[in-house]
Design an enzyme around this catalytic site. Structure first.
Site: not given
Lengths: 644, 644
Positions: A87, A122
């Site tokens: 991540d 993001d």
């Protein structure tokens, strides 16, 4: 590269291929914190059969370990041979408000340490973020995802759908991501929804995202680590989950179960027999965080096996409906699925075992919705003097009931419809999936009784039965039996076959399939139609399991001639058609186009780009899937049409 | 000898003492076939923690092993140290039509081989047996049970309730058995009901039996070996189960789950992580009957641990409501519980955690039924100008909602009632269990919405509110706020305390408790009443957990003076009262009588046989239980009344 192996509507069992091995989905990725290994990656694989894990590249990047990961590579640094997802820090942006890394830095870092899959940085949208703010987050997320292509190297990119609670933005973001050549889709910004038990919102967010996402990539529901939501999320098409919960809950003294969470201090009995719990006392679980974490992981992984087995058995809906009784907010989410039934129906291909009614929500399963929709759109009743409305029965079509209806049908020039929990059922459909394979309680709840009544009136209002008298209830049978005799048994076979042909293949299909001299080959035991021959050709068979027709080549030829393209067609390219003519299955990558009305498990005509009939078979995918997937079977071919 | 340790309505965690050890109930007794040991008794104890097992004395009696069992005794013959129950052959009478043994022979044999518990040869009634035939079976069963007393020796007798589907005969048989000094009650003749999925009938049979059975003996549900029914049966007061299913299902290739049964040939994933399944492949379970039997036993035993933990946590109802979604016939059984709510309410003492709504059936839980009944019988609303009906809220009494109501109440001379899924809630009850601790979905199903409306009308019809105007909905708030101001905050505390006192202790209690100068000690944080002092005496406290009053000795004295016997009384004998006056708990064996209106967890007055107040406390049992049990606490004493 992702392939769908089995399905239940949007839910699927799939295979995700990476450089470090194949992952069976739906899969749970345990979150590994390199600086605090409660269970080592080696043990995750060895003891728990974990195939893929996830760790946070941003935390590694910030840590003293950064250089070691760059030097050794992530697989050696974590001592794990299988696929690893990383991540990017987007979630830390949600928690801490900001991150100290740029998209370029973190994407390059993930590629440099050799992660198999790595997330773009993001922009996390909060559930209460304004539309304006979410729009900006979506555009920035899309820009960053496109940017990342340049830096990815061998890294499979994970692109995350954002958009907060603005469903059109979710769909827009998902569509944008679908156009970018990434490996995995993720749905982000949902942890606050799960923390706040906003499961109905979670459903809307997943559906809006799935509407925009291309179906051939796996979908990761970011942060969904509690098994309470696994079944529901899989039903909506999520394939990957990550769990930090197994450790975090354990550190907080919480024991995860498939139906909730129990504080270990209140534990008097051990409601589990996993390897960590078997032989354990409540005191053992209270005293040993690692053991509790092991339990939490076992129970989470087990729930996905239960879900996969439910997909395999064809009862995922029943499983989800049961699990959604774990909390009233999950029940709200279940009820909310009704709003999405049209979308879900496009992917529904379930022909499972017996359909179990679990509550008023069961009536709105896509499979029941499709039955009603196709009846409304494709079914024309016979011209008779009247119609008898019969009360619902527990199993509407037990043999005795069926016999009663047949007698009625043969002796009186009348038609009969049975009320059922799932909607009105014309007598011709007394053996047809799903209603004939359903089991409902004797004592139906008021909501279902009223829904059944509304659906019946809606059906009658379409004018089909305006021509005749309407009788209600079984008392009318005597009145009917003194009337002039109606159609013969053979006429009834004919009517049943015609009704079913139009229902399955669309209006006009019955005329095309059954024109000529028709012979019905029936089961000696059940007197049910087994095969239909027309002018000596075997045109249709009927499957005992679901009471539906399967198409033979002779039938396919008739439909192909009578129904104009694109009706029932799956168009394949020149590379494919020779093998399909030999009876081999159609692979999705060779499909050029497909009738948008076709659903998984529908009977189809496989045709060439010049609309020559190549084969008949059964669809495994819908149009969206056939056009998107690069791997997997699109049509199981039953009979090829050899070139003469 | 049986003792109840924890309870959830009729459901209970108990201890059954035998010569070979103590069994914690609810317990599953694996059926052992001495001539075909799939899992040895030793392994049952060692690997599975089995505390008690059951075998068939009739089969042993008929076998070549008879003499060996007589010589060695059953414990050595089976190599099992713990308690052993034996069956008599009554079930074989059902299967084969007759048995070759007499009641005398088989009872004497069971005693001779040293079984701890042994069954009388009862007469099995089939579900379709006529009333006449069932009557004969019941009388013969009762006669044989009485006869068996003569031959039992050290054997604890198991007496079985028969009566087929004739519920009055079931109750009659149960009452007859209760009068005979036996050790365990059983409910027989139910295997055909379970085999035919007649779970609604099973519920009626269990309830009819329980109505007749004295509550101080454990109840064995004969032949219920599938965990799918365990929760429901425990909820209705069954304590013992026997399972031959774990072996039989395995031999037939069937894998038991808590929600049903799966054929191993259709197994693609392993939906379990018990010691037998962990590391197993589907092929392992297909190939190894013993391993499958082990799984079947693990999952069955595990379900009872889940049930016990649910009793401990106070959410057995939620568990059962979920499990009853495993099959539509179980859902029928769940719906059928509504018919028995008055009986179940007598035993209900549940104050658990949060109440989760799982469907329209949740509204009819005994705890909600009691709330409505006590409101109807014991509550008088204030004399006001009118009443405002407010719409239901998800959590009717969130802080904000509560504040709104308080404002309304203070500023306008009006009263307010909130619709809730569980029935109308007058504003005074905005913190009271169960409604204040309930969570319902936003989207309620129609049946509950209508039930809520019916309950509201029923409540209003009782005339309480005929004196005033009725306003509906939040829009009326403005109209109300311009009216003359109503009672002050202090008046509201008074009204709340009065309403709650009458609700908990009955009409007249408020006048008795609150006469004099009243001081309300409130929580600084929540502004809720914590303690009530009258004329300087501490009369009542309020528990934050459930919003209910606890009685202090000063309050007890006031109630004792004002309310005539037997109201609120638990009468203890002379042996008990001195220790109760010192604050020690009341044991059931010393209880002489008890107010029949008291329920478990009600506040009570402990009095002597001459009606002197001995102590105040909280009931743990209802009247039937206090009078029956020889062991266990009947009243938890809070404050004794010392002799001056």
């Amino acid at each position: 590269m992702f392939e769908m192996k089995e399905r239940a509507g949007l839910g699927r069992i799939g295979e995700l291929r990476t450089a470090h091995g194949v992952v069976e989905t739906p899969a749970l990725m345990p979150v590994v914190n390199p600086s605090n290994l409660v269970i080592t990656p080696k043990d995750l694989a060895r003891m728990f059969g974990v195939q893929i894990l996830i760790t946070n590249a941003y935390i590694i990047w910030k840590s003293a370990d950064r250089q070691r990961f760059l030097d050794e590579g992530i697989h050696r640094a974590l001592d794990f041979d299988g696929p690893i997802m990383t991540d990017s820090g987007a979630f830390q942006q949600h928690v801490y408000g900001r991150v100290e890394v740029s998209n370029e830095e973190i994407v390059k870092f993930q590629a440099a340490i050799g992660a198999d899959l790595g997330a773009v940085l993001d922009v996390f949208s909060e559930p209460d973020d304004s539309r304006r703010r979410c729009e900006e987050a979506v555009e920035e997320t899309l820009r960053r995802t496109r940017d990342a292509l340049e830096w990815r190297g061998d890294l499979g990119l994970v692109g995350t759908v954002q958009g907060g609670l603005h469903m059109d933005l979710r769909e827009h973001c998902a569509k944008g991501l679908s156009d970018i050549p990434i490996a995995v889709h993720a749905i982000g910004g949902v942890v606050p929804l799960m923390e706040g038990y906003q499961f109905a919102d979670l459903v809307d967010v997943i559906v809006a995202s799935k509407k925009g996402l291309r179906p051939d990539r796996p979908v990761h529901l970011f942060g969904a680590g509690h098994p309470i939501t696994f079944g529901l999320a899989v039903l909506l098409g999520c394939d990957l989950f990550d769990s930090a919960a197994y450790v975090k809950y354990a550190q907080d003294g919480r024991m995860i179960t498939a139906w909730g969470t129990t504080r270990v201090e209140g534990l008097a009995h051990i409601p589990c027999s996993c390897p960590a719990c078997h032989d354990a006392t409540p005191e053992d679980l209270r005293a040993d965080t690692e053991r509790l974490a092991q339990h939490n992981l076992y129970v989470s992984l087990q729930e996905l096996e239960v879900v996969k087995q439910a997909i395999h058995e064809g009862n995922l809906w029943e499983h989800v409906e049961r699990r959604c009784r774990a909390h009233p907010s999950l029940l709200d989410a279940l009820k909310g699925l009704r709003d999405h039934v049209d979308f879900m129906e496009r992917y529904e291909g379930l022909v499972g075992g017996t359909l179990f009614y679990t509550g008023p929500e069961s009536v709105w399963r896509p499979v029941a919705h499709r039955f009603r929709q196709r009846l409304l759109k494709r079914y024309s009743p016979p011209r008779v003097e009247g119609v008898l409305i019969l009360p619902e029965a527990r199993r509407p079509y037990t043999r005795a009931y069926s016999k009663l209806l047949r007698t009625l049908f043969e002796r009186a020039n009348a038609h009969a419809i049975v009320r059922s929990a799932f909607g009105p059922v014309p007598v011709e459909f007394d053996g047809v999936y799903p209603v004939a394979q359903s089991v409902v309680p004797d004592d139906l709840d008021l909501e279902t009784v009223e829904a059944s009544e509304v659906l019946l009136r809606q059906f009658l209002r379409r004018g089909y039965f305006s021509q005749g008298v309407m009788w209600e209830g079984e008392d009318s049978l005597e009145e009917l039996s003194i009337r002039a005799p109606g159609p013969s048994a053979t006429d009834m076979d004919k009517q049943r076959a015609e009704a079913l042909a139009n229902y399955q293949f669309g209006p006009g299909a019955a005329d095309a399939l059954l024109e000529g001299e028709v012979e019905y080959v029936k089961s000696k035991k059940t007197q049910k139609i087994r095969n239909v021959l027309v002018d000596g050709d075997h045109v249709l068979s009927m499957r005992a399991r679901d009471g539906l027709f399967t198409l033979k080549l002779a039938g396919g030829k008739r439909l192909h001639k009578a129904l104009p393209a694109p009706k029932l067609r799956v168009v394949v390219n020149e590379e494919s058609s020779p093998s399909n003519r030999e009876g081999k299955n159609v692979f999705a990558k060779f499909v050029v186009d497909c009738d948008g009305e076709l659903r998984p498990l529908d009977e189809v005509l496989v045709v060439s780009e010049t609309d020559e009939l190549v084969a008949v078979g059964r669809a495994v995918m819908n149009r969206e899937e056939m056009l998107a997937f690069e791997r997997g079977v699109a049509v199981k071919v039953r009979e090829g049409s050899p070139l003469l």
